[in-house]
Scaffold this motif. Structure first.
Motif, PDB file in Angstrom:
ATOM      1  N   ARG A 213      -2.552 -11.642   2.838  1.00 52.64           N
ATOM      2  CA  ARG A 213      -3.866 -11.483   2.219  1.00 52.64           C
ATOM      3  C   ARG A 213      -3.886 -10.229   1.355  1.00 52.64           C
ATOM      4  O   ARG A 213      -3.212  -9.251   1.661  1.00 52.64           O
ATOM      5  CB  ARG A 213      -4.955 -11.292   3.286  1.00 52.64           C
ATOM      6  N   ILE A 214      -4.702 -10.276   0.299  1.00 48.27           N
ATOM      7  CA  ILE A 214      -4.931  -9.077  -0.501  1.00 48.27           C
ATOM      8  C   ILE A 214      -5.949  -8.229   0.266  1.00 48.27           C
ATOM      9  O   ILE A 214      -7.064  -8.675   0.535  1.00 48.27           O
ATOM     10  CB  ILE A 214      -5.518  -9.440  -1.875  1.00 48.27           C
ATOM     11  N   ILE A 215      -5.538  -7.013   0.635  1.00 49.83           N
ATOM     12  CA  ILE A 215      -6.475  -6.204   1.420  1.00 49.83           C
ATOM     13  C   ILE A 215      -7.093  -5.086   0.585  1.00 49.83           C
ATOM     14  O   ILE A 215      -8.036  -4.435   1.018  1.00 49.83           O
ATOM     15  CB  ILE A 215      -5.797  -5.599   2.670  1.00 49.83           C
ATOM     16  N   LEU A 216      -6.527  -4.869  -0.592  1.00 56.71           N
ATOM     17  CA  LEU A 216      -7.026  -3.750  -1.396  1.00 56.71           C
ATOM     18  C   LEU A 216      -6.665  -4.010  -2.841  1.00 56.71           C
ATOM     19  O   LEU A 216      -5.610  -4.560  -3.142  1.00 56.71           O
ATOM     20  CB  LEU A 216      -6.334  -2.471  -0.920  1.00 56.71           C
ATOM     21  N   GLU A 217      -7.556  -3.641  -3.749  1.00 58.24           N
ATOM     22  CA  GLU A 217      -7.181  -3.674  -5.155  1.00 58.24           C
ATOM     23  C   GLU A 217      -7.860  -2.541  -5.887  1.00 58.24           C
ATOM     24  O   GLU A 217      -8.889  -2.025  -5.443  1.00 58.24           O
ATOM     25  CB  GLU A 217      -7.543  -5.018  -5.791  1.00 58.24           C
ATOM     26  N   GLY A 218      -7.254  -2.130  -6.979  1.00 52.77           N
ATOM     27  CA  GLY A 218      -7.858  -1.036  -7.721  1.00 52.77           C
ATOM     28  C   GLY A 218      -6.991  -0.619  -8.881  1.00 52.77           C
ATOM     29  O   GLY A 218      -5.929  -1.226  -9.123  1.00 52.77           O
ATOM     30  N   GLU A 219      -7.428   0.423  -9.583  1.00 48.11           N
ATOM     31  CA  GLU A 219      -6.625   0.928 -10.686  1.00 48.11           C
ATOM     32  C   GLU A 219      -5.428   1.684 -10.112  1.00 48.11           C
ATOM     33  O   GLU A 219      -5.512   2.286  -9.035  1.00 48.11           O
ATOM     34  CB  GLU A 219      -7.479   1.836 -11.558  1.00 48.11           C
ATOM     35  N   GLY A 220      -4.338   1.663 -10.838  1.00 48.31           N
ATOM     36  CA  GLY A 220      -3.106   2.271 -10.360  1.00 48.31           C
ATOM     37  C   GLY A 220      -3.299   3.714  -9.928  1.00 48.31           C
ATOM     38  O   GLY A 220      -2.963   4.102  -8.805  1.00 48.31           O
ATOM     39  N   ARG A 221      -3.876   4.508 -10.827  1.00 46.77           N
ATOM     40  CA  ARG A 221      -4.077   5.933 -10.538  1.00 46.77           C
ATOM     41  C   ARG A 221      -4.965   6.139  -9.310  1.00 46.77           C
ATOM     42  O   ARG A 221      -4.688   6.977  -8.468  1.00 46.77           O
ATOM     43  CB  ARG A 221      -4.729   6.626 -11.737  1.00 46.77           C
ATOM     44  N   ALA A 222      -6.018   5.316  -9.255  1.00 45.80           N
ATOM     45  CA  ALA A 222      -6.975   5.471  -8.161  1.00 45.80           C
ATOM     46  C   ALA A 222      -6.295   5.195  -6.819  1.00 45.80           C
ATOM     47  O   ALA A 222      -6.511   5.903  -5.832  1.00 45.80           O
ATOM     48  CB  ALA A 222      -8.154   4.532  -8.362  1.00 45.80           C
TER      49      ALA A 222
END
Lengths: 238, 330
Positions: A213-222
């Motif tokens: 499952r995808i548990i997290l997503e965000g901008e690379g730097r963040a």
């Protein structure tokens, strides 16, 4: 959306569930990293996206057209190319033959010649050794060859599965520099990596995959600053 | 395919022309015994080349090519019976050949769809079983007359003895096999098959239609093998299940390829020549020893020269060239 859309994909190897509703997107020209530990389902995600495996549930859409369920050789004709894990070059073929295989779908000879020339400009070391057997190259060189071969088919989405795995540190930098350059030419890149730090530095966005499952997503730097990611994937560093 | 194959060098053309000229003259100078040997070399060499269409490029090694050999023979033989004496023998042979090739095409597609999904050893075993099943079916049902067998009409051609006539038919068969193999090898199909042999999944990722290519190679191989079976039984003049559904035929095709060099066109022909001369001439009086010798040669080849005699020559040649260049450099 014009790029890649993976929508709640499920996949199981026999009874073993590998993916349980994976969704993510890659916009045109974007570098997206997919992080996760061993067994999280990264390679399975790569294979489903490239058509090597058909999802049980869910869909993969590229440039507005469904590609899930098509055989791998048809998916690659739509512009999705996978550089598989463990640099699967054709060990008994020469370097040039490996590159030509990358352009297998291209029937215009002049175009193949151009692509080959472009490839040798990007990878001068491959030109020097073009008539050598690919199996005689070092691990890092084989990885370069595998990427160069993938680029020979002019992908609009390049999926790279663990390109830095088992490669000496100096070459790893070179590979990440290369990924930047590839993205600069307008090719979308889906980067699957264990080397989270380097990936997050080149990727504009990233997803973290765990237990299918995808548990997290965000901008690379963040994500580089994210406490959970730091603890789980970046190791304790000062 | 461009970039993968250089043009055939003049020396190879010259050698091929010389061999062909020799092969055409041979039946007018050789004794019937030697001609029979040459017949076998041409037929089984040609069959081994046909086997290589799939097994030479990929790791799909059929251990049951006798299935198509027998299927072709039975198809042509039984159809010839039905046609009867109203048709000339030559007409029955030609119609039989066409029918055998058509039947084997259908059978090969039908068997390939499930079986080509199996990889490596599983494919080999499935083909072995397929050949056994066909053999049993041809024996069990009276319709096929396989247990008792039946005669085939004698083909005649003015000015040629029977042994000479069939020599030329086998020569023609061998040439067709060689031509098909060379054309496939030098085409996109051959390059794709070679990649499938090295890494099937990666080949698919690079746009090789793996399922279709394997099917085409398998079907071509089966059709040629069926044609060989038809010519073989017409040459014998009599056939039973035991004469065509023979496991030693299946195995010999692999053996000849391995001895000479798998995946090459000359390899299976060289292998067939050596093994047939060895078993029939050198050990001609010791029939019991054939299988033992065959087994010993196979083991020796696997250990000492896995790429066959051609592979050995190539290695020795490239070493010599390397030595020369090293000496030439001051």
């Amino acid at each position: 959306m014009n790029g890649l859309v993976v929508d709640s994909v499920h996949f199981a190897y026999g009874g073993a569930r590998a993916l349980e509703g994976v969704s993510f997107q890659v916009a045109p020209g974007e570098v997206v990293a997919l992080l996760g530990s061993n067994g999280a389902g990264k390679t399975t995600t790569a294979k489903v996206t490239a058509g090597a495996l058909a999802p049980a549930v869910g869909s993969v859409t590229f440039e507005g057209q469904a590609v899930s369920g098509l055989p791998a050789h048809r998916v690659m004709r739509r512009g999705i190319v996978l550089v598989p894990e463990g640099r699967q070059v054709f060990a008994q073929m020469t370097i040039q033959e490996n590159l030509l295989m990358g352009a297998y779908k291209e029937r215009r000879r002049a175009r193949v010649k151009e692509l080959l020339e472009r490839s040798y400009e990007t990878f001068p070391r491959l030109r020097e050794r073009r008539s050598q057997i690919a199996g005689s190259l070092s691990g890092g060189e084989q990885q370069m060859l595998a990427i160069a071969r993938g680029l020979m088919s002019e992908p609009r989405l390049l999926i790279m599965d663990e390109p830095s795995l088992g490669i000496m540190p100096k070459l790893v930098q070179e590979i990440f520099g290369l990924i930047r350059r590839i993205a600069g030419t307008g090719v979308s890149v889906l980067l699957i990596e264990q080397n989270a730090r380097a990936s997050l530095e080149v990727a504009s966005r990233a997803y973290v995959l765990e237990k299918g499952r995808i548990i997290l997503e965000g901008e690379g730097r963040a994500l580089l600053e994210d406490e959970f990611v730091q603890n789980a994937y970046l190791g304790a560093e000062n | 395919m461009r970039g993968f194959h250089k043009p055939v060098p003049a020396t190879v053309w010259a050698l091929a022309a010389l061999l062909l000229a020799g092969a055409v003259v041979l039946p007018f100078v050789a004794s019937p015994f030697h001609l029979r040997l040459a017949q076998q070399i041409l037929l089984f060499g040609g069959l081994a080349v046909a086997w290589n269409l799939l097994g030479g490029f990929t790791t799909y090694w059929s251990f049951g090519h006798a299935a198509f050999f027998g299927l072709g023979a039975f198809a042509a033989g039984l159809l010839g019976q039905q046609l009867g004496a109203e048709f000339s023998v030559a007409a029955r042979l030609i119609i039989g050949l066409a029918f055998a090739v058509a039947i084997s095409l259908v059978a090969a597609v039908a068997v390939a769809l499930p079986v080509l999904r199996l990889r490596g050893i599983y494919f080999a075993i499935a083909m072995l079983a397929f050949a056994q099943i066909l053999g049993e079916v041809s024996k069990t049902f009276d319709l096929f007359q396989g247990a008792m067998g039946f005669p085939l009409p004698l083909l005649k051609f003015p000015g040629l003895e029977k042994v000479q006539l069939f020599y030329f038919l086998f020569l023609l068969f061998c040439l067709v096999s060689v031509a098909v193999f060379v054309l496939v090898k030098r085409s996109r199909l051959g390059v794709g098959l070679t990649c499938i042999g090295q890494d099937e999944d990666t080949a698919a990722m690079l746009g090789v239609p793996t399922e279709r290519y394997k099917l085409v190679a398998f079907v071509l191989s089966a059709m040629l093998t069926a044609a060989g079976g038809v010519l073989y039984v017409y040459g014998l003049g009599f056939m039973t299940s035991e004469t065509v559904f023979r496991i030693d035929i299946s195995l010999n095709l692999i053996l000849f390829s391995m001895v000479g060099g798998i995946g090459t066109v000359a390899g299976p022909l060289i292998g067939a020549t050596i093994m047939i001369l060895l078993t029939q001439v050198v050990l001609g009086d010791l029939l019991d020893l054939h299988m033992m010798l065959t087994g010993a040669v196979l083991i020796a080849m696997v250990i000492l020269a896995p790429k066959g005699l051609l592979g050995l020559f190539r290695r020795a040649w490239s070493r010599r060239r390397l030595a020369e260049t090293v000496e030439a450099t001051p």
